[in-house]
Write a protein that holds these residues in place. Structure first.
Motif, short mmCIF file in Angstrom:
data_model
loop_
_atom_site.label_atom_id
_atom_site.label_comp_id
_atom_site.label_asym_id
_atom_site.label_seq_id
_atom_site.Cartn_x
_atom_site.Cartn_y
_atom_site.Cartn_z
N ALA A 157 -10.62 2.21 0.08
CA ALA A 157 -10.43 2.91 -1.21
C ALA A 157 -10.19 2.24 -2.66
N LYS A 167 -10.49 2.75 -5.49
CA LYS A 167 -9.66 3.26 -6.67
C LYS A 167 -8.48 2.46 -6.75
N SER A 168 -8.10 1.99 -5.53
CA SER A 168 -6.79 1.54 -5.20
C SER A 168 -6.72 -0.06 -5.23
N LEU A 188 -14.81 3.61 0.29
CA LEU A 188 -14.65 4.83 -0.25
C LEU A 188 -14.33 4.65 -2.00
N ALA A 199 -15.53 9.52 -2.89
CA ALA A 199 -14.46 10.60 -2.19
C ALA A 199 -14.26 11.81 -2.94
N TYR A 200 -15.02 12.10 -4.25
CA TYR A 200 -14.64 13.07 -4.90
C TYR A 200 -15.83 13.66 -5.66
N ARG A 260 -7.96 20.37 -3.08
CA ARG A 260 -8.93 19.83 -3.18
C ARG A 260 -10.44 20.73 -3.03
N LEU A 295 -15.07 14.61 4.96
CA LEU A 295 -13.87 14.02 4.77
C LEU A 295 -12.82 15.18 4.68
N TYR A 350 -8.78 14.74 3.85
CA TYR A 350 -7.64 13.50 3.12
C TYR A 350 -6.30 14.51 3.24
N GLY A 368 -7.04 10.54 6.49
CA GLY A 368 -6.04 9.74 6.21
C GLY A 368 -5.91 8.61 5.05
N THR A 414 -3.33 5.16 3.21
CA THR A 414 -2.13 4.28 3.51
C THR A 414 -0.94 4.86 4.44
N GLY A 446 -9.81 6.50 5.40
CA GLY A 446 -9.99 5.82 3.98
C GLY A 446 -8.41 5.29 3.40
N ALA A 447 -8.64 4.03 3.15
CA ALA A 447 -7.23 3.55 2.42
C ALA A 447 -7.53 2.21 1.91
N GLY A 448 -6.62 1.88 0.87
CA GLY A 448 -6.48 0.91 0.13
C GLY A 448 -5.29 0.36 -0.68
N PHE A 508 4.77 3.26 -2.04
CA PHE A 508 4.69 2.85 -0.57
C PHE A 508 5.71 2.32 -0.13
C1 LIG Z 1 -10.12 10.93 -0.18
C2 LIG Z 1 -9.04 9.92 -0.05
N1 LIG Z 1 -8.92 9.30 1.01
C3 LIG Z 1 -7.79 8.35 1.16
C4 LIG Z 1 -6.81 8.19 0.05
C5 LIG Z 1 -5.99 7.16 0.29
O1 LIG Z 1 -5.92 6.05 -0.34
P1 LIG Z 1 -4.77 4.81 -0.36
O2 LIG Z 1 -4.42 4.48 0.80
O3 LIG Z 1 -5.52 3.83 -1.27
O4 LIG Z 1 -3.67 5.39 -1.11
C6 LIG Z 1 -6.87 9.06 -1.03
C7 LIG Z 1 -6.13 8.74 -2.05
O5 LIG Z 1 -5.95 9.36 -3.09
C8 LIG Z 1 -8.03 9.97 -1.22
O6 LIG Z 1 -8.13 10.61 -2.41
#
Ligand SMILES: Cc1ncc(COP(=O)(O)O)c(C=O)c1O
Length: 404
Positions: free
Chosen positions: A51, A53-54, A74, A96-97, A167, A195, A197, A252, A254, A270-272, A281
């Motif tokens: 992910a 964004k993270s 992602l 993802a959006y 969503r 997807l 989440y 999923g 994190t 999907g994780a970051g 966290f």
């Molecule tokens: C679609 C999607 N997948 C996964 C995540 C989880 O990301 P993270 O593990 O970086 O918190 C998010 C976070 O908002 C998300 O929007």
């Protein structure tokens, strides 16, 4: 961490960055690597899609993508995905959006390589129409890869109570299959994946400090939600696969890596956030990460006993505007924010006995409540290996790329 370990860490961080003038942000590479390894282990063979964004730092995204068990990005906007594809960070990017950015969609449809690399998110016929209109503005448009976003929220009391992110309107196998048929019927689109989440599990700690009753309620909700979603996600995936083959089923985050990866219908996580291990966290029973992303602020005055004031600090995280979104004074240990002032626009008082040991110019180290948002406040990250800064790398913002 023990007190002695905290004091060691403080000495190490201060020594590594002695030549830098705060404010600055750092990433501790050993902690980052250890967090990444824990995430991959929790996924037990299911690949993690990173992910972005993270993380919001191209260099760290590239490094993470070289790790076994982390595969593909992602992303969070289409312009970002185009940038990552054009700069060859990845050729496997799922946004993802959903987007309403017709300009970026037209660029995507007109870009032969990016059109193969990037998948955009849809949850309605309106999204399909928007993509078609954008693609029609370019000569020789390539098919646009799309994925169906599913509502993974949990509903209780006949729908009166809801947990999870708002969503998609797509919730049932029949709805997902209908949208899949609409996609398959359009030659300008390719259905690539699904997807779903589950924010109410992956992004909500089940062990929030000092809130035992709330924690019990969260655990009950998460248990029920996970059971409901496992069945529904499998049925949705089967219904969509009856319409067309798909390459991935993403789920999923994190906070839910192990549980989501255990669902046979899910092909990737999907994780970051877990890489940086931000403060929010810390509130999970199932894993512990090491704080890897920190920022240092200088002490600029001492308003009185038990108080020191640092420059800046008001880097709040997104989400419900409550205390959990505030940054957290991390080292020296034992400091806290002032309940009246919180974290300020240009100065932040920190309180506690440890403040009496601070002199002007000393650093207070903070953790952000969330992960990549920290990078929207700094142009650079100082990468620390042991007790030395080994590289200074730009954040997205530092590259002039404030996508959101
Ligand atoms: C679609 C999607 N997948 C996964 C995540 C989880 O990301 P993270 O593990 O970086 O918190 C998010 C976070 O908002 C998300 O929007």
């Amino acid at each position: 961490m023990t007190e002695a370990a905290e004091a060691d860490d403080l000495r190490r961080l201060n020594a590594a960055t002695a030549r830098l003038e705060p404010p600055f942000a750092v990433v501790d590479l050993a902690a980052l690597r250890s967090n990444a390894a824990v995430m991959v282990r929790r996924a037990a063979g299911t690949p993690i899609r990173l992910a972005s964004k993270s993380v919001r730092c191209r260099r760290l995204i590239e490094d993470a993508l070289t790790m076994d068990g982390i595969r593909g990005v992602l992303a969070f906007t289409v312009p970002e995905a185009l940038w990552l594809a054009e700069s060859q960070v990845s050729d496997d990017i799922v946004v993802a959006y959903p987007t309403a950015d017709a300009t970026a969609l037209a660029r995507l449809a007109g870009h032969p390589r990016a059109a193969l690399a990037v998948t955009v998110m849809v949850d309605s016929i309106d999204h399909l129409d928007l993509i078609a209109r954008a693609a029609a503005t370019v000569t020789d448009p390539r098919p646009v890869r799309v994925a169906i976003d599913i509502d993974a929220g949990y509903l209780a009391a006949g729908g009166l109570l809801r947990a999870g992110a708002r969503r998609s309107p797509i919730r049932s196998p029949a709805q997902a299959a209908a949208l899949a048929r609409a996609i398959a019927a359009r030659p300008g689109l390719r259905l690539a994946g699904v997807l779903a989440y589950e924010a109410q599990i992956a992004g909500l700690g089940d062990d929030p400090p000092g809130r035992p009753a709330y924690a019990r309620a969260v655990r009950v909700m998460q248990r029920r939600s996970a059971a409901e979603l496992a069945g529904r996600r499998a049925a949705i995936v089967a219904a969509v696969r009856d319409v067309a083959p798909i390459e991935f089923v993403n789920g999923g985050g994190t906070g839910s890596i192990a549980a989501t990866a255990a669902e046979p219908a899910v092909t990737e996580i999907g994780a970051g956030s877990g890489l940086y291990q931000p403060r929010l966290f810390d509130g999970y029973r199932s894993f512990r990460g090491r704080p890897a992303a920190l920022f240092a602020l200088p002490v600029v005055r001492r308003p009185g006993r038990g108080a020191a004031t640092v420059l800046g600090g008001g880097y709040l995280a997104s989400g419900p505007g409550d205390r959990s979104r505030l940054p957290f004074p991390y080292l020296p240990a034992g400091l806290r924010l002032d309940g009246n002032e919180g974290a300020g626009e240009v100065q932040t008082p920190v309180l506690g006995a440890a403040a009496d040991g601070l002199r002007l110019g000393d650093r207070v180290w903070f953790r952000h409540a969330k992960a990549g948002e920290l990078c929207e406040h700094f142009n650079e990250l100082q990468l620390i290996e042991g007790s030395a800064v080994v590289a200074t790398v730009p954040t997205y913002r530092g590259e002039g790329k404030a996508f959101l």
